[in-house]
Enzyme design. Structure first.
Site, PDB file in Angstrom:
ATOM      1  N   LYS A  79       0.855  -1.199   0.000  1.00  0.00           N
ATOM      2  CA  LYS A  79       0.000   0.000   0.000  1.00  0.00           C
ATOM      3  C   LYS A  79       0.887   1.244   0.000  1.00  0.00           C
ATOM      4  O   LYS A  79       1.888   1.289   0.728  1.00  0.00           O
ATOM      5  CB  LYS A  79      -0.878  -0.023   1.248  1.00  0.00           C
ATOM      6  CG  LYS A  79      -1.867   1.115   1.350  1.00  0.00           C
ATOM      7  CD  LYS A  79      -2.724   0.976   2.602  1.00  0.00           C
ATOM      8  CE  LYS A  79      -3.861   1.969   2.592  1.00  0.00           C
ATOM      9  NZ  LYS A  79      -4.766   1.811   3.735  1.00  0.00           N
ATOM     10  N   SER A 154      -9.586   1.440   2.555  1.00  0.00           N
ATOM     11  CA  SER A 154      -8.753   2.222   1.678  1.00  0.00           C
ATOM     12  C   SER A 154      -7.676   1.401   0.966  1.00  0.00           C
ATOM     13  O   SER A 154      -7.118   1.892  -0.022  1.00  0.00           O
ATOM     14  CB  SER A 154      -8.066   3.340   2.481  1.00  0.00           C
ATOM     15  OG  SER A 154      -7.244   2.798   3.485  1.00  0.00           O
ATOM     16  N   SER A 178      -9.735  -0.745   6.649  1.00  0.00           N
ATOM     17  CA  SER A 178      -9.077  -0.603   5.346  1.00  0.00           C
ATOM     18  C   SER A 178      -8.383  -1.843   4.803  1.00  0.00           C
ATOM     19  O   SER A 178      -8.056  -1.877   3.612  1.00  0.00           O
ATOM     20  CB  SER A 178      -8.067   0.537   5.391  1.00  0.00           C
ATOM     21  OG  SER A 178      -8.736   1.745   5.236  1.00  0.00           O
TER      22      SER A 178
HETATM   23  N1  GLN Z   1     -13.294   3.670   5.980  1.00  0.00           N
HETATM   24  C1  GLN Z   1     -12.381   3.998   7.024  1.00  0.00           C
HETATM   25  C2  GLN Z   1     -12.144   5.489   7.044  1.00  0.00           C
HETATM   26  O1  GLN Z   1     -12.347   6.108   6.033  1.00  0.00           O
HETATM   27  C3  GLN Z   1     -11.126   3.218   6.802  1.00  0.00           C
HETATM   28  C4  GLN Z   1      -9.894   3.824   7.368  1.00  0.00           C
HETATM   29  C5  GLN Z   1      -8.725   2.896   7.424  1.00  0.00           C
HETATM   30  O2  GLN Z   1      -8.851   1.789   7.892  1.00  0.00           O
HETATM   31  N2  GLN Z   1      -7.570   3.368   7.022  1.00  0.00           N
HETATM   32  O3  GLN Z   1     -11.786   6.031   8.045  1.00  0.00           O
END
Ligand code: GLN
Length: 486
Positions: A79, A154, A178
């Protein structure tokens, strides 16, 4: 089968027994990465040159006959929110468009020291903000099972790259789902580790009290093997546990008969899509047939989780992201005429809308006069959510829940409605707020051929239990072996 389609276990066996070289394995993955990227947009950077150099050393090590690690010579996609020394790391935000880190995140360092081969950097929601991978300033990622659907976020680029067999495994970051949600949307395995199990050093910070780094893989066995290398104490991250790392690949072979798994009532209430509910019900039955005792439990503060998460996370976010200002490193706006414009223009152009929204919310929540009403209050309720989990884990070994309330949705469907997007996180953020671990395991497909995952939740440092349940489940099911046709 082409080499890039192998699991980590298969690839490792093949390298060890010299059926193929790490160079050949890398070539297979690179070819696939270049083939799928125009369609999926899963990579921001394909790191061919450094990968070729790394694979050369890996092949030398393998042919020397020395004992190799599970990760030696294995192509991995990372990532883009993790720092990789010498390889551009943007966090999917233009403010870091030209950033080449002078150091590796600890997890990356461990992978490299084991002879791992970084094939590229995956697209993601900028700095981890999102649940659909549409908040990237490098364009959205597409779901390999259906190009009109989101891959989740994400870490959507990592999940898509993996599902499309352009790497053997991937490393993601999970603050509130995420890793788990894109794994579920793309039909792969994703482990959100307990807070402090893996080092956060070198991860672009989002919410420091929730961020975790973990594996995304084709099978649960693979995730167990990756954890043996990347987990553990790091002097550079004082929140890591100084506790021994279990031999996960051995632990997961143990029978699951007699384990107790709780179904939290609040996670199966209204709001859960019917098809996903049926698919998960079948998975529950299969676990019962393997001798697991299923009981109903309650996590009564679940209803506050989204509200708490979207105060705590933006607050920490606003503090963490203040370092990106066009002065210290990253891109400085060329239109700026003075210091004030340097800050404002660089941040205006360098962050996507969602990141700016979080910074605004967090700055407001932390401001004088509001701090106690928002941040302190949210922190108190966070403790109640955590206590729900502590209470329940006194009675059960693990929990089973959906990952997402709905299957992969259409690109563009929620992007203009942040609240609807935040609700996608409902089953994952309580786990993050509590600092416990969660494993996303593929457990079926909708009538439209879209993957659905279940979430196995374990107590803090209970990765061995969820991996064991997931691995045993995969011994009697084949959802994880299905491949999208691209
Ligand atoms: N959907 C979550 C957010 O937008 C995911 C964040 C994450 O795990 N990095 O905060």
């Amino acid at each position: 089968m082409s080499l890039n389609a192998l699991t980590l276990k298969e690839a490792h066996e093949g390298l060890k027994t010299k059926q193929f070289s790490a160079g050949e394995l890398l070539t297979g993955c690179l070819e696939q990465a270049k083939k799928i990227n125009p369609q999926l947009n899963a990579y921001i950077t394909i790191a061919e040159e450094p990968a070729r150099a790394a694979v050369h050393s890996a092949d030398k090590l393998i042919s020397s006959g020395e004992d190799i690690s599970y990760l030696t010579g294995i192509p991995v996609a990372i990532k883009d929110a993790l720092c990789t020394k010498g390889i551009r790391s943007t966090g999917a935000a233009k403010i870091l468009d030209n950033y080449i880190p002078p150091y590796d995140a600890t997890v990356i360092k461990r992978i490299r020291e084991s002879g791992g081969v970084i094939i590229g950097k995956n697209n993601c929601d900028a700095f981890g903000h999102g649940a659909s991978n549409e908040n990237s300033q490098y364009g959205p990622v597409k779901n390999p099972w259906n190009l009109t659907k989101v891959p989740g976020g994400s870490s959507g680029g990592s999940a898509a790259a993996l599902a499309a067999d352009s790497c053997i495994y991937a490393i993601g970051e999970d603050t509130g789902g995420s890793i788990r949600q894109p794994a579920s949307f793309c039909g792969v395995v994703g482990l959100k580790v307990s807070y402090g199990r893996n080092s956060r050093y070198g991860v672009m910070p989002m919410a420091s009290s929730l961020d975790t780094v973990g594996p995304m893989s084709k099978t649960v066995w693979d995730a167990a093997a990756i954890m043996e290398t990347i987990a553990g104490h790091d002097p550079l991250d004082s929140t890591t546990f100084d506790k021994p790392i279990p031999q996960y690949t051995r632990e997961i072979e143990r029978d699951i008969k007699g384990l107790t798994v709780g179904l939290p009532r609040e996670y199966f209430a209204e709001g859960l899509d019917d098809e996903s509910r049926k698919i998960i019900a079948t998975a529950i039955k299969q676990l019962e047939e393997l001798g697991v005792e299923i009981v109903e439990v309650s996590l009564p503060h679940t209803k506050y989780a989204i509200a708490v998460y979207y105060i705590v996370v933006p607050s920490e976010d606003s503090a963490n992201l203040s370092r990106l200002d066009g002065i210290r490193y990253g891109v400085r706006s060329s239109q700026a005429k003075d210091l004030f414009e340097t800050y404002t223009f660089s941040r205006r152009d360098g962050f996507p809308e969602e990141v700016k929204r979080r910074i605004m919310i967090g700055t407001f929540a932390l401001s004088h006069g509001y701090y106690d009403a928002y941040y302190t209050q949210a922190s108190k309720v966070r403790t109640l959510i955590k206590q729900d989990f502590t209470g329940v884990f006194a009675k059960v070994d693990a929990l089973l829940t959906p990952v997402s309330p709905f299957p992969p949705f259409d690109l563009g469907a929620k992007v203009d409605d942040p609240l609807a997007m935040y609700l996608a996180d409902i089953y994952m953020v309580p786990v993050s707020l509590a600092g416990v671990c969660g494993l996303s395991v593929p457990c079926g497909f909708t009538a439209d051929h879209l993957p659905v995952g279940m979430q196995l939740v374990g107590p803090a440092l209970g990765e061995d239990v969820v991996l064991r349940l997931g691995h045993q489940y995969q011994q009697v099911t084949d959802w994880h072996t299905r491949k999208p046709s691209l």
